[in-house]
Write an enzyme that holds these catalytic residues in place. Structure first.
Site, mmCIF file in Angstrom:
data_model
loop_
_atom_site.group_PDB
_atom_site.id
_atom_site.type_symbol
_atom_site.label_atom_id
_atom_site.label_comp_id
_atom_site.label_asym_id
_atom_site.label_seq_id
_atom_site.Cartn_x
_atom_site.Cartn_y
_atom_site.Cartn_z
ATOM 1 N N CYS A 336 -2.205 -4.228 19.040
ATOM 2 C CA CYS A 336 -3.245 -3.533 19.516
ATOM 3 C C CYS A 336 -3.695 -3.919 20.955
ATOM 4 O O CYS A 336 -3.969 -3.048 21.858
ATOM 5 C CB CYS A 336 -4.334 -3.563 18.531
ATOM 6 S SG CYS A 336 -4.512 -5.038 17.444
ATOM 7 N N ARG A 365 4.170 -13.785 12.631
ATOM 8 C CA ARG A 365 2.821 -14.518 11.984
ATOM 9 C C ARG A 365 3.155 -15.594 11.490
ATOM 10 O O ARG A 365 4.240 -15.833 10.588
ATOM 11 C CB ARG A 365 2.133 -13.550 11.188
ATOM 12 C CG ARG A 365 1.921 -12.023 11.872
ATOM 13 C CD ARG A 365 1.282 -11.173 11.096
ATOM 14 N NE ARG A 365 0.674 -9.961 11.766
ATOM 15 C CZ ARG A 365 0.416 -8.884 11.193
ATOM 16 N NH1 ARG A 365 0.020 -8.910 9.732
ATOM 17 N NH2 ARG A 365 -0.024 -7.728 11.844
ATOM 18 N N GLN A 383 6.021 -3.186 12.213
ATOM 19 C CA GLN A 383 5.281 -2.116 11.625
ATOM 20 C C GLN A 383 5.213 -0.901 12.273
ATOM 21 O O GLN A 383 5.706 -0.726 13.353
ATOM 22 C CB GLN A 383 3.664 -2.545 11.693
ATOM 23 C CG GLN A 383 3.136 -3.664 10.949
ATOM 24 C CD GLN A 383 1.625 -4.032 11.134
ATOM 25 O OE1 GLN A 383 1.315 -3.759 11.948
ATOM 26 N NE2 GLN A 383 0.973 -4.601 10.277
ATOM 27 N N ASP A 385 3.472 0.997 13.763
ATOM 28 C CA ASP A 385 2.000 0.719 14.241
ATOM 29 C C ASP A 385 1.809 1.769 15.182
ATOM 30 O O ASP A 385 2.457 2.244 15.937
ATOM 31 C CB ASP A 385 1.991 -0.663 14.823
ATOM 32 C CG ASP A 385 0.822 -1.350 15.019
ATOM 33 O OD1 ASP A 385 -0.178 -0.736 14.446
ATOM 34 O OD2 ASP A 385 0.423 -2.344 15.614
ATOM 35 N N HIS A 387 -1.844 3.383 17.754
ATOM 36 C CA HIS A 387 -3.430 3.272 18.139
ATOM 37 C C HIS A 387 -3.788 4.657 18.741
ATOM 38 O O HIS A 387 -2.946 5.030 19.691
ATOM 39 C CB HIS A 387 -3.626 2.317 18.939
ATOM 40 C CG HIS A 387 -3.623 0.815 18.163
ATOM 41 N ND1 HIS A 387 -2.002 0.263 18.287
ATOM 42 C CD2 HIS A 387 -4.269 0.048 17.527
ATOM 43 C CE1 HIS A 387 -2.020 -0.877 17.573
ATOM 44 N NE2 HIS A 387 -3.309 -1.078 17.112
ATOM 45 N N LYS A 467 -11.612 -0.515 7.473
ATOM 46 C CA LYS A 467 -10.474 -0.041 7.309
ATOM 47 C C LYS A 467 -10.300 0.708 5.946
ATOM 48 O O LYS A 467 -11.050 0.519 5.067
ATOM 49 C CB LYS A 467 -9.310 -1.174 7.472
ATOM 50 C CG LYS A 467 -9.479 -2.273 6.331
ATOM 51 C CD LYS A 467 -8.187 -2.963 6.801
ATOM 52 C CE LYS A 467 -8.496 -4.417 5.594
ATOM 53 N NZ LYS A 467 -7.254 -5.276 5.787
ATOM 54 N N HIS A 513 -6.896 2.050 14.668
ATOM 55 C CA HIS A 513 -5.600 1.431 14.344
ATOM 56 C C HIS A 513 -5.011 2.055 13.019
ATOM 57 O O HIS A 513 -5.748 2.170 11.888
ATOM 58 C CB HIS A 513 -5.634 -0.068 13.864
ATOM 59 C CG HIS A 513 -6.573 -0.881 15.045
ATOM 60 N ND1 HIS A 513 -6.106 -1.703 15.849
ATOM 61 C CD2 HIS A 513 -7.880 -0.554 15.429
ATOM 62 C CE1 HIS A 513 -6.950 -2.299 16.550
ATOM 63 N NE2 HIS A 513 -7.858 -1.671 16.341
#
Length: 637
Positions: A336, A365, A383, A385, A387, A467, A513
């Site tokens: 992000c 991570r 991911q 992922d 946005h 979320k 997100h």
């Protein structure tokens, strides 16, 4: 004169004397399928005395609350058995977990799997004794002295951390433990349980503390329910993605980089086919893919808030030219902030919005070693992922579009049910409560407009925004949280993102997100266990394997495999001088959907004998018919 209370049962109100045990008011409470009572929405022991007007309901053993009571009580039964068999063992904590319980002990020596049958036998002996379970309350200082005199130093530490001046103790026979409860009335209620495994665990989860021995178990309301659960556990063992991953040749792990999977060629097929599927969806739903760096200065993470909220979970490094060696760079744990940098790289107008940026960048991570688990908890991941930067009045429609994407993907991949939860503001968070409540309402409205029923998951939102969480049950009846849609008003504020409105003023965009599969690593692990490795044809690492019966047909087998490859199928030819039974078994272990057997008769007629991994075992057809059959296999759009 004894005070009288108004008690509501089954919608009817009656009068009872103050101090009456709640169990006496419930019809059939002596039956062992009623293990506790709900008094004004609080679950309590059946022996608890009423002190005020109340609504009372029975808690049945097979209900969610009833199973928690059974499992908590069984954990105590296990601890009592352990201390009877292994003198000198200290008890620490024994919580209920999904489908069971565990208890952490400090024994004279670590427990082993060989100890479990002995402990379980003692538990059954104590259950048969039908020991009464009684609750008492003590001043905290007295409880500390009582457990200190017993040599229970861990319990002393726990009690010292309790702020209440009075604590509750549960007794069964001469054994006792600190506990809030509630518990079943006697050990005779505990009839269907099984100890399942042992493990090491650090005291209070801190690797700097002493290592304890943890014993896991499960308990159910009936032997039938226990047997069904144990069958699922055995099936889960057989379907464990770590086991199947080795057998199917999909991925490996190596100590040179703990928690970071190596995808082998066959595993990379699954990985890339999932990415390609999501990319095809991006074209339909208007997402633009970007590629962003791996390492950023801490300035970025300070701006985003990750340096303060997420730093212990980040891999840090220093600039190569740094003379101080200060760890002022970090590998990205999420995408992000880098997408915010892209958004801010040029001036934006309301006409440009929504801007939908997608990223398959690798993330890192720093998960603790104790929680790493195959593909399902890793340190290196990707991911799907994305946005979405949008105006406030676009939020709900964008959330609805992403909800459609999630449903479409999970339907295509065989997850027939999806459970939706709205995770709300945690105690530690960015932004004001007003911003949070507004954002929570927007997500809730989008769910309602999409015709989705959902529940609240209190205080489980990300630190920057609420979320929507998606939970999918697999074939083993386990629930997995995979996809997520999050609404964030804090990222635009922290990065000073803006767009020009139709009135010529500047406003902050909102950020959504979104991940559909979530971590590809975790999703692949879940999918393999859900399917037992029998993946949809389009995802299978090897779609067709040609099995030759003799050297005389090797040329035809190779030709056929080449024809299939040229048509775009993942095919191979097994030409080894081995028996057909062995070749078939190995293809089945590799979960190849189609096995094509060719002998001299098939080579002469240019036909094949088709064996399917699932379904009919043998079917003869011309080569052209085989190709048409493969073309009929569905491919998600």
């Amino acid at each position: 004169m004894t005070a009288e209370l108004n008690v509501t049962l089954d919608g009817k109100t009656r009068v009872a004397a103050a101090g009456t045990p709640v169990g006496e008011l419930l019809d059939g409470a002596r039956r062992r399928d009623i293990v506790a009572a709900r008094v004004n929405s609080t679950v309590v022991d059946l022996s608890r005395s009423l002190t005020e007007d109340a609504t009372v309901e029975p808690v049945f053993a097979d209900s969610r609350e009833g199973l928690e009571v059974l499992r908590h009580s069984t954990a105590h039964l296990m601890a009592m058995a352990v201390q009877a068999l292994f003198p000198g063992t200290q008890v620490t904590i024994g919580p209920v977990i999904e489908d069971g319980f565990y208890y952490d002990f400090a024994p004279p020596r670590p427990f082993t799997p060989e100890d479990l049958p002995k402990i379980e036998s003692k538990m059954r002996e104590l259950a048969t004794a039908n020991l009464r379970i009684e609750r008492t309350e003590l001043p905290r200082a007295d409880a500390i002295e009582k457990f200190r005199a017993l040599g229970e130093q861990y319990k002393v530490a726990i009690i010292e951390g309790i702020p209440d001046e009075v604590v509750s103790i549960y007794h069964q026979g001469e054994w006792m433990d600190l506990c809030r409860g509630p518990h079943v009335p006697s050990t005779g209620y505990l009839r269907a349980f099984k100890l399942t495994s042992v493990a090491g665990a650090y005291w209070r989860g801190d690797e700097h503390n002493a290592m304890l021995s943890r014993i896991y178990g499960t308990a159910w309301a009936s032997k039938q329910a226990l047997d069904e659960h144990l069958k699922l556990v055995e099936l889960a063992r057989q379907r464990d993605h770590r086991k199947l991953g080795r057998e199917m040749g999909l991925y490996i792990f190596d100590p040179v980089t703990p928690g970071c999977p190596f995808f082998l060629p066959r595993g990379a097929v699954i990985y890339n086919e999932l990415v390609n599927y999501i990319r095809r969806m991006y074209r339909r739903y208007g997402f633009d893919e970007v590629i962003t760096p791996q390492v950023f200065k801490k300035d970025l993470w300070e701006t985003s808030g990750h340096w303060a909220y997420f730093r212990p979970d980040m891999f840090l490094t220093a600039e190569s030219e740094s003379k101080t060696g200060e760890l002022d760079y970090a590998f990205k744990p999420m995408n992000c902030p880098s997408h915010a940098v892209i958004y801010a790289s040029e001036k934006r107008s309301y006409r440009d919005l929504p801007i939908r940026l997608a990223d398959f960048g690798r993330l890192h991570r720093n998960e603790r070693s104790g929680v790493l688990h195959g593909l399902q908890r890793v340190r290196s991941l990707v991911q799907d992922d994305a946005h979405v930067f949008c105006t406030p009045d676009q939020i709900e429609s964008e959330v609805e579009a992403n909800l459609r994407m999630v449903r479409e993907v999970y339907d295509a991949l065989g997850f027939e049910q999806v459970e939706f939860k709205l995770a709300t503001m945690p105690d530690e968070h960015l932004g004001t409560e007003e911003q949070w409540h507004e954002a929570e309402a927007m997500l809730g409205n989008a769910l309602v407009k999409s015709g989705v029923e959902y529940t609240i998951n209190p205080k489980e939102g990300a630190f920057y925004g609420p979320k929507i969480e998606f939970y999918v049950p697999d074939a083993l009846k386990r629930r997995w949280q995979l996809a997520t849609i999050q609404l964030d008003h804090n990222l635009p504020e922290r990065f000073k993102l803006a767009y020009t409105t139709s009135a010529g003023t500047e406003e902050r965009p909102a950020v959504i997100h979104r991940a559909i599969l979530g971590s590809l690593e975790r999703f692949i692990g879940v999918l393999i266990e859900h399917t037992g490795g029998v993946l949809p044809f389009w995802l299978a690492p090897e779609q067709v394997r040609v099995l030759s019966l003799s050297e005389k047909v090797e040329a035809f087998a190779e030709e056929l495999a080449d024809i299939l490859k040229r048509d775009g199928y993942r095919a191979s030819a097994d030409l080894r001088n081995e028996k057909l039974g062995l070749k078939v078994r190995e293809a089945e272990i590799a979960k190849v959907p189609y096995m094509v057997v060719v002998g001299e008769r098939e080579a002469a007629a240019r036909t094949v004998s088709l064996r399917r991994l699932r379904g009919a075992k043998s079917e003869t057809m011309p080569v052209e018919a085989l190709i048409q059959l493969l073309k009929s296999e569905p491919l998600p759009s």
